[in-house]
Design an enzyme around this catalytic site. Structure first.
Site, PDB file in Angstrom:
ATOM      1  N   GLY A  13       0.667  -1.198   0.042  1.00  0.00           N
ATOM      2  CA  GLY A  13      -0.199  -0.025   0.064  1.00  0.00           C
ATOM      3  C   GLY A  13       0.791   1.306  -0.058  1.00  0.00           C
ATOM      4  N   ARG A  66     -14.614 -15.251 -11.280  1.00  0.00           N
ATOM      5  CA  ARG A  66     -14.054 -13.839 -11.061  1.00  0.00           C
ATOM      6  C   ARG A  66     -15.473 -12.823 -11.045  1.00  0.00           C
ATOM      7  NH1 ARG A  66      -9.130 -13.332 -12.365  1.00  0.00           N
ATOM      8  NH2 ARG A  66      -8.031 -14.757 -13.789  1.00  0.00           N
ATOM      9  N   ILE A  93      -7.343  -9.829 -11.887  1.00  0.00           N
ATOM     10  CA  ILE A  93      -7.994  -9.351 -13.047  1.00  0.00           C
ATOM     11  C   ILE A  93      -9.509  -9.420 -12.924  1.00  0.00           C
ATOM     12  CG2 ILE A  93      -8.378 -10.111 -15.620  1.00  0.00           C
ATOM     13  CD1 ILE A  93      -5.830 -11.282 -15.379  1.00  0.00           C
ATOM     14  N   HIS A 110      -0.079   1.387 -13.338  1.00  0.00           N
ATOM     15  CA  HIS A 110       0.839   0.238 -13.926  1.00  0.00           C
ATOM     16  C   HIS A 110       2.138   0.648 -13.775  1.00  0.00           C
ATOM     17  CE1 HIS A 110       1.471  -3.632 -15.842  1.00  0.00           C
ATOM     18  NE2 HIS A 110       2.296  -3.039 -16.773  1.00  0.00           N
ATOM     19  N   ASP A 146      -4.558  -4.201 -18.931  1.00  0.00           N
ATOM     20  CA  ASP A 146      -3.560  -3.136 -19.088  1.00  0.00           C
ATOM     21  C   ASP A 146      -3.674  -2.276 -20.396  1.00  0.00           C
ATOM     22  OD1 ASP A 146      -2.880  -3.774 -16.333  1.00  0.00           O
ATOM     23  OD2 ASP A 146      -1.101  -5.089 -17.321  1.00  0.00           O
ATOM     24  N   GLU A 173       8.989   5.709  -6.969  1.00  0.00           N
ATOM     25  CA  GLU A 173       9.043   7.294  -6.633  1.00  0.00           C
ATOM     26  C   GLU A 173       8.154   8.144  -7.332  1.00  0.00           C
ATOM     27  OE1 GLU A 173      12.543   9.201  -5.896  1.00  0.00           O
ATOM     28  OE2 GLU A 173      13.469   7.519  -5.375  1.00  0.00           O
ATOM     29  N   GLU A 175       5.614   6.968  -9.309  1.00  0.00           N
ATOM     30  CA  GLU A 175       4.155   6.395  -9.101  1.00  0.00           C
ATOM     31  C   GLU A 175       3.364   7.258  -7.978  1.00  0.00           C
ATOM     32  OE1 GLU A 175       3.219   2.430  -8.891  1.00  0.00           O
ATOM     33  OE2 GLU A 175       5.242   1.686  -9.662  1.00  0.00           O
TER      34      GLU A 175
HETATM   35  C1  GAR Z   1       3.231  -0.730  -7.806  1.00  0.00           C
HETATM   36  O1  GAR Z   1       4.255  -0.800  -8.384  1.00  0.00           O
HETATM   37  C2  GAR Z   1       2.019  -0.587  -8.656  1.00  0.00           C
HETATM   38  O2  GAR Z   1       2.356   0.021  -9.861  1.00  0.00           O
HETATM   39  C3  GAR Z   1       1.813  -2.231  -9.158  1.00  0.00           C
HETATM   40  O3  GAR Z   1       2.059  -2.839  -7.862  1.00  0.00           O
HETATM   41  C4  GAR Z   1       2.982  -2.003  -7.037  1.00  0.00           C
HETATM   42  C5  GAR Z   1       2.080  -2.018  -5.859  1.00  0.00           C
HETATM   43  O4  GAR Z   1       2.917  -1.236  -4.780  1.00  0.00           O
HETATM   44  N1  GAR Z   1       0.863  -2.754  -9.785  1.00  0.00           N
HETATM   45  C6  GAR Z   1       0.784  -3.517 -10.771  1.00  0.00           C
HETATM   46  O5  GAR Z   1       1.803  -4.177 -11.345  1.00  0.00           O
HETATM   47  C7  GAR Z   1      -0.502  -3.888 -11.420  1.00  0.00           C
HETATM   48  N2  GAR Z   1      -0.604  -4.487 -12.662  1.00  0.00           N
HETATM   49  P1  GAR Z   1       2.245  -0.513  -3.482  1.00  0.00           P
HETATM   50  O6  GAR Z   1       1.232  -1.631  -2.886  1.00  0.00           O
HETATM   51  O7  GAR Z   1       3.252  -0.464  -2.558  1.00  0.00           O
HETATM   52  O8  GAR Z   1       1.411   0.426  -4.124  1.00  0.00           O
END
Ligand code: GAR
Length: 201
Positions: A13, A66, A93, A110, A146, A173, A175
């Site tokens: 998170g 799903r 998904i 992503h 995606d 960083e 993100e």
């Molecule tokens: C992040 O890097 C996010 O972009 C990636 O998982 C990580 C979660 O980190 N998401 C994916 O790969 C989705 N396809 P976080 O739990 O520290 O935010």
């Protein structure tokens, strides 16, 4: 009225934390009203609880399909009167049903410059391809994985000697800056999904 937003997570998170920090600013147009997680004991749930945000944890295991699991997510979102959903490391998904039900109100981050390197092991895919620039993308979710219209991207260099871990840390960083900015744009109505395209107003 701030836009009631849910964040969907599966892990530690850190993106959730950056969204919580952004939403704490008085002039931010969104508030996080629910954190939904599909993994018992995931670190991000404690992050949400520490910030006083309601959480709901429902494992995807034990659902027949799903769509059955997505209907449980949908019920939790509706119960909390959620208007907008941010997926932040949510590693499931969705059914086509869910993607259509929340079309235009469902964002994902992503860790690559989409449309390059979809799916998992994204940073290793980037290293294997020998790209010199990678980054991250916030996009609207559509049924195809995606592949939804892009809202915002940020780039980072791939450096000599990078491993999947060092590259992931550099991308992460970015993100943490990109996702709050993208959420702000959507919550303010400055970008919308129209006829399958991200339209900037
Ligand atoms: C992040 O890097 C996010 O972009 C990636 O998982 C990580 C979660 O980190 N998401 C994916 O790969 C989705 N396809 P976080 O739990 O520290 O935010």
């Amino acid at each position: 009225m701030r836009v009631k937003t849910a964040v969907l997570i599966s892990g530690r998170g850190s993106n959730l934390k950056s969204l919580i920090a952004a939403c704490a600013k008085p002039d931010f147009p969104a508030e996080i009203a629910l954190v939904f997680c599909n993994v018992e004991g995931a670190g991000g749930v404690a992050v949400a609880q520490a910030a006083g945000i309601p959480t709901k944890v429902i494992s995807h295991r034990g659902f027949g399909s799903r769509e059955d699991f997505d209907r449980a997510i949908d019920a939790a979102l509706r119960e909390a009167n959620i208007q907008l959903v941010c997926e932040a490391g949510f590693m499931r998904i969705h059914s086509d049903w869910f993607a259509r039900e929340w079309e235009g109100r469902l964002l994902n981050i992503h860790p690559s410059l989409l449309p390059a390197f979809k799916g998992i092991r994204v940073h290793q895919q980037a290293l294997d391809a020998g790209v010199k620039i990678s980054g991250c993308t916030v996009h609207f979710i559509v049924p195809e994985l995606d592949s939804g219209p892009i809202i915002a991207q940020a780039a980072v260099p791939v450096l000599p000697g990078d491993t999947a871990e060092t590259l992931a840390a550099r991308v992460l960083e970015e993100e943490h800056k990109l996702y709050p900015n993208a959420l702000k744009l959507v919550a303010e109505g400055k970008v919308k999904l129209e006829m399958g395209q991200a339209v900037f107003i």
